[in-house]
Design a protein around this motif. Structure first.
Motif, PDB file in Angstrom:
ATOM      1  N   ALA A 301       2.140   3.882  11.108  1.00 35.29           N
ATOM      2  CA  ALA A 301       2.920   4.389   9.975  1.00 35.29           C
ATOM      3  C   ALA A 301       4.402   4.390  10.322  1.00 35.29           C
ATOM      4  N   GLN A 302       5.225   3.882   9.408  1.00 38.77           N
ATOM      5  CA  GLN A 302       6.674   3.818   9.592  1.00 38.77           C
ATOM      6  C   GLN A 302       7.337   4.759   8.591  1.00 38.77           C
ATOM      7  N   ALA A 303       8.160   5.666   9.089  1.00 38.78           N
ATOM      8  CA  ALA A 303       8.741   6.694   8.227  1.00 38.78           C
ATOM      9  C   ALA A 303       9.466   6.091   7.030  1.00 38.78           C
ATOM     10  N   HIS A 304      10.169   4.987   7.235  1.00 38.33           N
ATOM     11  CA  HIS A 304      10.942   4.414   6.129  1.00 38.33           C
ATOM     12  C   HIS A 304      10.067   3.641   5.142  1.00 38.33           C
ATOM     13  N   LEU A 305       8.785   3.410   5.505  1.00 36.20           N
ATOM     14  CA  LEU A 305       7.858   2.725   4.600  1.00 36.20           C
ATOM     15  C   LEU A 305       6.875   3.690   3.952  1.00 36.20           C
ATOM     16  N   GLY A 306       6.774   4.888   4.477  1.00 38.28           N
ATOM     17  CA  GLY A 306       5.836   5.867   3.936  1.00 38.28           C
ATOM     18  C   GLY A 306       5.036   6.532   5.031  1.00 38.28           C
ATOM     19  N   VAL A 310      -1.084   1.819   5.357  1.00 37.97           N
ATOM     20  CA  VAL A 310      -1.165   1.031   4.116  1.00 37.97           C
ATOM     21  C   VAL A 310      -0.592   1.914   3.012  1.00 37.97           C
ATOM     22  N   PRO A 311       0.712   1.844   2.768  1.00 42.08           N
ATOM     23  CA  PRO A 311       1.323   2.701   1.754  1.00 42.08           C
ATOM     24  C   PRO A 311       0.744   2.455   0.359  1.00 42.08           C
ATOM     25  N   GLY A 312       0.974   3.393  -0.530  1.00 40.46           N
ATOM     26  CA  GLY A 312       0.402   3.319  -1.862  1.00 40.46           C
ATOM     27  C   GLY A 312       0.727   2.042  -2.597  1.00 40.46           C
ATOM     28  N   ARG A 313       1.956   1.523  -2.434  1.00 42.65           N
ATOM     29  CA  ARG A 313       2.336   0.296  -3.126  1.00 42.65           C
ATOM     30  C   ARG A 313       1.493  -0.892  -2.659  1.00 42.65           C
ATOM     31  N   LEU A 314       1.265  -0.991  -1.347  1.00 42.70           N
ATOM     32  CA  LEU A 314       0.424  -2.064  -0.830  1.00 42.70           C
ATOM     33  C   LEU A 314      -1.024  -1.880  -1.271  1.00 42.70           C
ATOM     34  N   MET A 315      -1.468  -0.631  -1.308  1.00 45.98           N
ATOM     35  CA  MET A 315      -2.825  -0.352  -1.761  1.00 45.98           C
ATOM     36  C   MET A 315      -3.012  -0.806  -3.200  1.00 45.98           C
ATOM     37  N   ASP A 316      -1.987  -0.620  -4.033  1.00 46.13           N
ATOM     38  CA  ASP A 316      -2.059  -1.054  -5.428  1.00 46.13           C
ATOM     39  C   ASP A 316      -2.209  -2.572  -5.528  1.00 46.13           C
TER      40      ASP A 316
END
Length: 468
Positions: A301-306, A310-316
């Protein structure tokens, strides 16, 4: 010889709508290994863009942390595969280890679920709650994971030993089934609990998932309320949403243990690849407290990415892709042998479970799934399939003998997409006929009608299935 009753439909001509088995999203493309990987034909421009991005995420290999990338790391610490595509080969069925015990290659697509039998107290506590609760192995968790990142030890490798089971068929033919026995070798963290059950699950095809999600709940429950004969009595798998606490209907996975494509995808990221997402925020996946080194491994997890790997945008994007893989157009719908096989399929009462068609709901979440006439050949219900296919593992309301009726659309192109693919929940069936012959329990009567057919009739039945 099987007695063929008059079908309820006229089979003298092919039904034009059935050619478009996936509604307006059905595609007519060159039949090759990519036939399962096209976007639905009725996706708009923005939808196709999101589909293509999701396709890239579905295919990409994830790596362990730390790494030079900040958008593809976080794999593991324990995992089954590095990508979604590794299990769902070309968006179709996965591949099991070879039937030759001396030449069993790694086959990441065959997951092995682990569970302990429930006590009477556990069963009473769960009764009516609809929770997907299985008791994990205390050391190895819910799933055997044969790979590990550097610094960790893999959990072990599954071994399959097959026994030949001959089945006599009418007409002097004999089919040979392969009965599997499962064990685990090279255990990395000591022995399994002596009562741990092994339940293998082969990665299923990805076709038409959004359309199955768009079938109205009432239509599925109507299947459960009807009496299709032969002692068939399908029932829904009710689940408890872990976020809202509401009761929801299971539709996906081999035992209908997931209610939506999004949740199934997030569950696969977590359990199969050890990747966190908004729905499954634990960075360590299926690691247990007994695997002490697991919690100390770095995550991706990267703080600037979430907050998640797998951040929510990628999950979408991945969800959009998974919801919109198009159904191929049916083939040979006017062929006399295909039509004869279809008549046998209906007359043998295979449609008691493999319900042919639906119209999706007008208020489906996504416009491309609304009000589509589709032909998936499933009731999306649980059925007791007898002792031969039983895995002994409960999942939600599903017992160890129950399985969700799998859709049949696209089944005739299975080997076009993956020449090494096999059928049923653990890939034991090397042919469609073998898959039919493994049916027991509620499907025993239909299976026996197939056994009683002449060789020519059985060939016509398979020809029909191959046209789907």
């Amino acid at each position: 010889m099987v007695a063929v009753t008059e079908p309820t439909q006229d089979f003298s001509t092919a039904e034009p709508y059935e050619v478009m088995q996936g509604g307006a999203g059905t595609v007519s493309k060159l039949v090759n290994r990519d036939i399962f990987s096209h976007p639905a034909a009725n996706l708009d421009f923005e939808g196709r863009q999101a589909f293509m991005v999701g396709n890239g995420l579905f295919r990409k290999d994830w790596v362990s942390s730390p790494s030079s990338t900040q958008a593809s790391d976080g794999l593991g610490p324990l995992f089954n595969a590095r990508s979604c595509q590794a299990c769902h080969v070309k968006d179709g069925r996965g591949t099991v280890p070879g039937f030759d015990p001396e030449a069993q290659a790694d086959a990441v697509a065959l997951l092995v679920r682990l569970s302990l039998p429930e006590s009477d107290a556990d069963a009473r506590r769960r009764l009516g709650q609809g929770e997907v609760v299985t008791l994990p192995d205390p050391v190895y968790g819910h799933q055997l994971q044969p790979f590990a990142v550097p610094g960790m030890v893999a959990e072990g490798q599954v071994r399959i030993d097959y026994t030949e089971v001959p089945v006599a068929l009418n007409g002097g033919e004999t089919a040979v089934l392969m009965a599997p026995a499962y064990s685990v070798e090279n255990l990395g963290y000591g022995p399994l609990h002596p009562d741990t059950r092994l339940s293998p699950r082969l990665a299923p095809p990805m076709l038409g998932l959004g359309l199955l999600e768009a079938i109205h709940e009432d239509d599925i429950l109507a299947n459960a309320a009807r009496d299709p004969g032969d002692g068939v009595s399908g029932r829904p798998n009710w689940l408890k949403d872990p976020v809202t606490g509401e009761r929801v209907l299971g539709r996906f996975n081999w035992k209908a243990g997931q209610p939506t494509v999004e949740r199934q995808s997030a569950n696969a990221f977590s359990g199969d690849m050890g990747l966190s997402s908004p729905l499954f925020p634990d960075h360590n996946g299926d690691c247990t407290q007994a695997q002490t080194a697991c919690a100390d491994m770095p995550h991706g997890a990267q703080a600037h990415l979430g907050a998640h790997e797998v951040p929510g945008r990628l999950m979408d994007f991945v969800t959009t892709y998974s919801l919109n893989l198009a159904l191929p157009q049916r083939r040979e719908v006017d062929d006399a042998r295909v039509l004869a096989g279809k008549q046998l399929f209906y007359a043998s009462n295979c449609i008691a479970c493999h319900v042919p068609k639906y119209v999706t709901r007008r208020d489906a979440d996504r416009p491309e799934h609304r009000f589509q006439l589709i032909w998936p050949y499933t009731d999306l219900l649980l059925h007791d399939m007898g002792p031969g296919l039983a895995d002994g593992q409960d999942e939600g309301d599903a017992s160890g003998r129950e399985w969700r009726t799998p859709p049949l659309w696209g089944i005739g192109l299975t080997h076009t997409v993956n020449p090494n693919a096999t059928w049923l929940h653990d890939g034991r069936a090397r042919s469609l006929l073998e898959a039919i012959l493994w049916h027991g329990g509620e499907a025993q009567a239909a299976r026996d009608r197939v056994v009683a057919m002449t060789p020519e009739q059985r060939a016509d039945l398979i020809r029909f299935l191959e046209s789907l």
